[in-house]
Structure formats: C-alpha cells, structure tokens
Design an enzyme around this catalytic site. Structure first.
Site, PDB file in Angstrom:
ATOM      1  N   CYS A 185      13.260 -29.845   1.443  1.00  0.00           N
ATOM      2  CA  CYS A 185      14.143 -28.702   1.204  1.00  0.00           C
ATOM      3  C   CYS A 185      13.635 -27.889   0.000  1.00  0.00           C
ATOM      4  O   CYS A 185      12.615 -27.218   0.107  1.00  0.00           O
ATOM      5  CB  CYS A 185      15.586 -29.181   1.043  1.00  0.00           C
ATOM      6  N   GLU A 195      16.315 -37.889   5.106  1.00  0.00           N
ATOM      7  CA  GLU A 195      16.654 -39.000   4.206  1.00  0.00           C
ATOM      8  C   GLU A 195      18.143 -39.292   4.140  1.00  0.00           C
ATOM      9  O   GLU A 195      18.592 -40.131   3.347  1.00  0.00           O
ATOM     10  CB  GLU A 195      16.117 -38.689   2.799  1.00  0.00           C
ATOM     11  N   HIS A 254      16.156 -32.195   6.315  1.00  0.00           N
ATOM     12  CA  HIS A 254      16.424 -33.494   5.681  1.00  0.00           C
ATOM     13  C   HIS A 254      16.336 -34.613   6.715  1.00  0.00           C
ATOM     14  O   HIS A 254      16.956 -34.538   7.776  1.00  0.00           O
ATOM     15  CB  HIS A 254      17.819 -33.497   5.052  1.00  0.00           C
TER      16      HIS A 254
END
Length: 240
Positions: A88, A179, A177
C-alpha cells in the site's frame, strides 16, 4: 534471516507475515516512524518490508520522517540491491523513492477487488502463480501514476493500473493487502481517515458488513501471503 519493517501506524503491521516469520525463525525489527523512531543501520538486514499508513507520500511537511524513509528505500534498493516488499503506502513509497509519481485516485478503492496480471506479471517468479485474475483486499485513495524508470507493472485493474510493480529483480510493491488478520478491519475502522474512505467507497451498510466478509475470506488471503513469503525467501536465497 533479519527483516526490517518500517511502519507508519501501529495497527498497520506485518499481520499474517509475523506467523510465517516465526515458523522459520526469522528475526524482525519494527521501526515506528510516526512515533519518532529512527531508521537503524541497514547493513545487518536481509529484507526490507514497508507497510501502509493513512498519510500520503507527498506530505513531507506534516510527516518529515518521510524524507529519510525515502532515502533509506532508495539506498536499500538501488545501492545495496537487497529484496524489498512494499504494501500500500510502502508500494507508493518505492515508486517515488526511485523517481516515479504518485497522486490521488478519482475515488478511493476500498474492500474486495479483482486484479489482472499483466504480461510481465504472468511470468513473474513472485506473482505469476496467482493469475491471471485474482481477488485482493484494498484500502487506498492514492495510486502510482507513473512508474519509475526500470520498473514494470505486474497487476492492474480499471480503478488502478499499477496494482503491483517490480523494480529490477528484487524490489516489489503491492497496492493491495494480503497480510490481513481477523483484527484488521475493526482496527483500521478506528482510524478517522480510513473510516471516511470506507464509507465513501462502500456506503454505511456495506461498510458495516466488511469485517464479517473479510473473516470469511481470510484463508484465501493467508494462503496468498504465505506464497509471497515463500517467494521472498527464495529471492533472498538467490540474491547476490
């Protein structure tokens, strides 16, 4: 392996990667730049991971630590030639640190989205196995407008043409994302800037349902994160 993690908000941490790093016995050091922590000597580390945050890459007056952070990324990637993963904001910082351009999107991209691998992405050792189209989780209002010289786009969609990029063979940026954990959505919703972009993008009803939808898809994202981690370890093993 020693990993340096640059964070810009305490709740934007490596998430599920922490589990994989613990499994493999990796030692990782988090530097909380927004809290005034200094970037350490880079030489002992094998991998740099730069996380997201609610600030924008051009807000150096409001966040002066962005200046040394960009310099550290540039040194790490260009001079030291060591593996890098930016997520990001970390993706956008990689682009501007190497001479690219980042700017605001027409509208924030928040929630689930489909991205498509480019021709370069389809043969990339880190992302090639995900395509040609796969689902990702988004929460951003800025994007890479111009790639730095020497970079290639690996994934794209209509909202954002640079969803993933690679510079050289060792530096990767992901706009999305992978994670995320069960606490990601409620923790990020507590950040005013994130809460605003969430409601703008999805509306109040869909925004309220996002936490449950993320929980249902966590196995998918955890598998993606694990595959990326495996690819990064292979990259480090073969790095000069």
């Amino acid at each position: 392996m020693r990993i340096l993690v640059l964070q810009h908000l305490d709740v934007e941490h490596p998430g599920s990667f922490r589990e994989f790093w613990a499994e493999h016995g990796h030692d990782w050091t988090a530097v909380e730049l927004d809290a005034g922590e200094a970037i350490p000597d880079l030489s002992p580390f094998d991998l740099m991971v730069v996380m997201g945050g609610p600030m924008d890459v051009w807000q150096e007056a409001e966040h002066p630590w962005l200046v040394p952070e960009k310099a550290a990324i540039r040194t790490w990637v260009q001079e030291m030639g060591r593996p890098y993963l930016g997520i990001c904001l970390g993706h956008q910082l990689l682009a501007v640190a190497l001479g690219g351009e980042v700017g605001l999107m027409a509208a924030p991209e928040v929630g689930f989205a489909q991205v498509n691998l480019t021709e370069a992405g389809a043969t990339d050792p880190l992302l090639g196995g995900f395509g040609p189209t796969y689902s990702v989780f988004q929460w951003h209002g800025a994007e890479v407008k111009r790639l730095p010289e020497g970079a290639v786009a690996l994934a794209a969609n209509a909202a954002c043409p640079v969803q993933a990029m690679r510079w050289g063979r060792h530096a990767y940026g992901l706009q999305y994302h992978v994670e995320i954990t069960p606490t990601t959505v409620p923790e990020w919703q507590a950040i005013p800037a994130y809460a605003e972009s969430l409601k703008t993008a999805l509306g109040p009803v869909a925004a309220a349902a996002l936490e449950g939808e993320v929980a249902a898809r966590l196995p998918h994202f955890n598998a993606m994160a694990r595959r990326l981690d495996d690819g990064l370890r292979a990259l480090i093993t073969t790095a000069p």
